[in-house]
Structure formats: structure tokens, C-alpha cells
Design a protein around this motif. Structure first.
Motif, mmCIF file in Angstrom:
data_model
loop_
_atom_site.group_PDB
_atom_site.id
_atom_site.type_symbol
_atom_site.label_atom_id
_atom_site.label_comp_id
_atom_site.label_asym_id
_atom_site.label_seq_id
_atom_site.Cartn_x
_atom_site.Cartn_y
_atom_site.Cartn_z
ATOM 1 N N GLU A 200 0.819 -1.213 0.000
ATOM 2 C CA GLU A 200 0.000 0.000 0.000
ATOM 3 C C GLU A 200 0.853 1.263 0.000
ATOM 4 O O GLU A 200 0.515 2.252 -0.654
ATOM 5 N N GLU A 201 1.958 1.231 0.727
ATOM 6 C CA GLU A 201 2.778 2.428 0.849
ATOM 7 C C GLU A 201 3.659 2.688 -0.368
ATOM 8 O O GLU A 201 3.945 3.825 -0.703
ATOM 9 N N LEU A 202 4.097 1.625 -1.040
ATOM 10 C CA LEU A 202 5.091 1.781 -2.103
ATOM 11 C C LEU A 202 4.529 1.689 -3.513
ATOM 12 O O LEU A 202 5.117 2.231 -4.443
ATOM 13 N N PHE A 203 3.399 0.990 -3.673
ATOM 14 C CA PHE A 203 2.883 0.746 -5.016
ATOM 15 C C PHE A 203 1.416 1.170 -5.119
ATOM 16 O O PHE A 203 0.654 1.044 -4.172
ATOM 17 N N ASN A 204 1.062 1.631 -6.259
ATOM 18 C CA ASN A 204 -0.311 2.113 -6.488
ATOM 19 C C ASN A 204 -1.206 0.955 -6.928
ATOM 20 O O ASN A 204 -1.611 0.855 -8.089
ATOM 21 N N ILE A 205 -1.510 0.056 -6.001
ATOM 22 C CA ILE A 205 -2.362 -1.095 -6.294
ATOM 23 C C ILE A 205 -3.665 -0.937 -5.527
ATOM 24 O O ILE A 205 -3.665 -0.767 -4.304
ATOM 25 N N GLU A 206 -4.764 -0.987 -6.251
ATOM 26 C CA GLU A 206 -6.061 -0.708 -5.647
ATOM 27 C C GLU A 206 -6.809 -1.969 -5.219
ATOM 28 O O GLU A 206 -7.514 -1.966 -4.208
ATOM 29 N N LYS A 207 -6.679 -3.044 -5.959
ATOM 30 C CA LYS A 207 -7.478 -4.245 -5.700
ATOM 31 C C LYS A 207 -6.709 -5.214 -4.796
ATOM 32 O O LYS A 207 -5.985 -6.091 -5.268
ATOM 33 N N LYS A 208 -6.923 -5.056 -3.507
ATOM 34 C CA LYS A 208 -6.213 -5.886 -2.539
ATOM 35 C C LYS A 208 -6.533 -7.364 -2.727
ATOM 36 O O LYS A 208 -5.632 -8.217 -2.718
ATOM 37 N N PHE B 121 -3.440 -16.292 -15.057
ATOM 38 C CA PHE B 121 -3.809 -15.760 -13.742
ATOM 39 C C PHE B 121 -4.928 -14.720 -13.833
ATOM 40 O O PHE B 121 -5.560 -14.411 -12.821
ATOM 41 N N ALA B 122 -5.136 -14.171 -15.023
ATOM 42 C CA ALA B 122 -6.037 -13.035 -15.161
ATOM 43 C C ALA B 122 -7.467 -13.360 -14.743
ATOM 44 O O ALA B 122 -8.077 -12.654 -13.932
ATOM 45 N N SER B 123 -8.035 -14.429 -15.276
ATOM 46 C CA SER B 123 -9.425 -14.769 -14.977
ATOM 47 C C SER B 123 -9.653 -15.114 -13.506
ATOM 48 O O SER B 123 -10.580 -14.581 -12.880
ATOM 49 N N PRO B 124 -8.821 -15.990 -12.894
ATOM 50 C CA PRO B 124 -9.035 -16.300 -11.477
ATOM 51 C C PRO B 124 -8.930 -15.085 -10.554
ATOM 52 O O PRO B 124 -9.590 -15.034 -9.517
ATOM 53 N N CYS B 125 -8.105 -14.114 -10.949
ATOM 54 C CA CYS B 125 -7.914 -12.929 -10.112
ATOM 55 C C CYS B 125 -8.866 -11.799 -10.479
ATOM 56 O O CYS B 125 -8.955 -10.797 -9.738
ATOM 57 N N GLY B 126 -9.553 -11.921 -11.609
ATOM 58 C CA GLY B 126 -10.520 -10.912 -12.017
ATOM 59 C C GLY B 126 -9.908 -9.618 -12.498
ATOM 60 O O GLY B 126 -10.517 -8.540 -12.359
ATOM 61 N N VAL B 127 -8.696 -9.697 -13.070
ATOM 62 C CA VAL B 127 -8.034 -8.510 -13.617
ATOM 63 C C VAL B 127 -7.453 -8.862 -14.982
ATOM 64 O O VAL B 127 -7.463 -10.018 -15.397
ATOM 65 N N SER B 128 -6.920 -7.862 -15.672
ATOM 66 C CA SER B 128 -6.356 -8.085 -17.003
ATOM 67 C C SER B 128 -4.962 -8.718 -16.888
ATOM 68 O O SER B 128 -4.323 -8.674 -15.831
ATOM 69 N N HIS B 129 -4.497 -9.286 -18.008
ATOM 70 C CA HIS B 129 -3.164 -9.896 -17.985
ATOM 71 C C HIS B 129 -2.074 -8.838 -17.836
ATOM 72 O O HIS B 129 -0.992 -9.131 -17.313
ATOM 73 N N THR B 130 -2.339 -7.606 -18.271
ATOM 74 C CA THR B 130 -1.348 -6.542 -18.073
ATOM 75 C C THR B 130 -1.245 -6.179 -16.589
ATOM 76 O O THR B 130 -0.160 -5.864 -16.094
#
Length: 217
Positions: free
Chosen positions: A7-15, A38-47
Motif C-alpha cells: 500500500e505504501e510503495l505501489f499504487n495497487i487498488e485491488k487488494k 492468472f487473469a481470470s481467477p484474479c478478475g483482472v487483465s493480464h497486463t
């Protein structure tokens, strides 16, 4: 880890997506890394998955090994292999408190890699795989040195030398090594006419130093 580093170092929103990737990556440690899987199981894009991997690398949770090749078409494999930093976490995510016999070789490969990383930059450590799926666990390539082929074996008996032979058909020169836990001293063997040293895991770094491998990392 999430609160103090991510949270402090990277701009990642979807915990939840990131921590899901964290677990899935651990479970697939040692395999070919393909972001789309990994994209589908995690619900995000491959990028996004690719960006998650970079975060794991920067925080030393993941080690990514690039394939070794000499630009010959039959051996060019572009996908990296991903290794999770801690086999205890892997075992936890697998839901077991014991190491099964069939997984000892898998964990041993991680141990060998961790040993190498204490002295060798990961940029000098690769894996090798050709398009016929012949594969070597690790290849060390130091500046000005021939590639060192390394196979990680829980037991060194009944070693199948096919992949090593295929590798040496392309890369003629270099040291061949089997790292094992079932021998107490370095043994010199021949497999398919290839000189191969069987090295105990506890003597690996001393052996590489004696072979003048570590100086040009």
C-alpha cells in the motif's frame, strides 16, 4: 506485507486480486509464467497481472528466470519461469504440514536456486527449454564463460540425460552438474558421453568457486 510494503510503495487498488495472485503464484512456483492464466481467477487483465509480478520481484517475493538461448529457432522460448521465495508458504497454500515424497524434488530445486542467489545475480541464472519440451532446471551464464548446465535431483540415481544431451548438441562447451542430497562428495560420472559432476548441495558454492564460475557473475 500488504500494509507495510504494497500500500505504501505501489499504487495497487485491488487488494483481494493482488493477494489472490500472491497465493496462486506460490502454488505455481517453478512453472512457466503466463500472465493470461492468472487473469481470470484474479478478475483482472493480464497486463495487471504482469504489473503484480513486477511488484513481487521488487519486494523479493518472486524470482523470475529468463530462458537461455542462442537465437536458434528450435530453442527460443520467450516465457519466463517464476519462483516463489519461500517454500514454507508454498506448503501452507497447498494445505499440508508434511512434504510428500513426490514433492521433494520440487522443493529441492527451490533450495538450489536460493543457494545460487546468495552469490550470483539472478540475471546470470536461467532455465533452458527447447520446442520439443526438453528442459534443464538451471543454466548459469557468466560473462566470458561457457554455460553451466545444472540439474537439481533429490536423488542422483537413474538420471535421464536426454535434456542435457539436447542442450549440449547446441551449446557444445561447459560444465555439467547434477546437484543432489544423496551424495557426500563430488562424483565424476559420464552420461551419454557427457562428463558430469554430481555435487552435494552443501558443497555447491565451494564447487562453483573452485571451477572459477563465481568470479565473473
Amino acid at each position: 506485507f500488504w500494509a507495510k510494503d504494497i500500500e505504501e510503495l505501489f499504487n495497487i487498488e485491488k487488494k483481494s486480486a493482488f493477494l489472490k495472485f500472491f497465493e496462486l503464484f506460490a502454488l505455481q512456483s517453478g512453472g512457466i509464467f503466463e500472465a493470461k492464466s492468472f487473469a481470470s481467477p484474479c478478475g483482472v487483465s493480464h497486463t495487471t497481472i504482469a504489473s503484480y509480478l513486477r511488484v513481487l520481484e521488487e519486494t523479493h517475493i518472486a524470482y523470475v528466470l529468463r530462458p537461455f538461448h542462442s537465437n536458434q529457432s528450435k530453442e527460443i522460448i520467450s516465457a519466463p519461469k517464476g519462483y516463489f521465495f519461500d517454500t514454507g508458504f508454498i506448503n501452507f497454500f497447498k494445505g499440508t504440514d508434511k512434504i510428500k515424497d513426490e514433492l521433494k524434488g520440487f522443493y529441492f530445486e527451490h533450495l538450489v536456486l536460493n543457494q545460487l542467489l546468495t552469490k550470483i545475480p539472478k540475471e546470470n541464472i536461467h532455465y533452458w527449454r527447447d520446442k520439443s519440451k526438453n528442459e534443464l532446471d538451471l543454466v548459469l551464464k557468466m560473462r566470458g564463460k561457457d554455460p553451466v548446465a545444472i540439474e537439481c535431483k533429490w536423488t542422483s540415481t537413474n538420471f535421464d540425460s536426454k535434456a542435457l544431451r539436447k542442450f549440449r548438441e547446441i551449446h557444445k562447451n561447459g560444465i555439467n552438474v547434477i546437484v543432489s542430497q544423496d551424495t557426500k562428495k563430488v562424483l565424476h560420472k559420464q552420461f551419454d558421453g557427457l562428463k558430469t559432476d554430481i555435487v552435494p548441495i552443501g558443497q555447491l558454492m565451494k564447487y562453483l568457486k573452485a571451477q572459477d564460475i563465481l568470479k565473473n557473475a
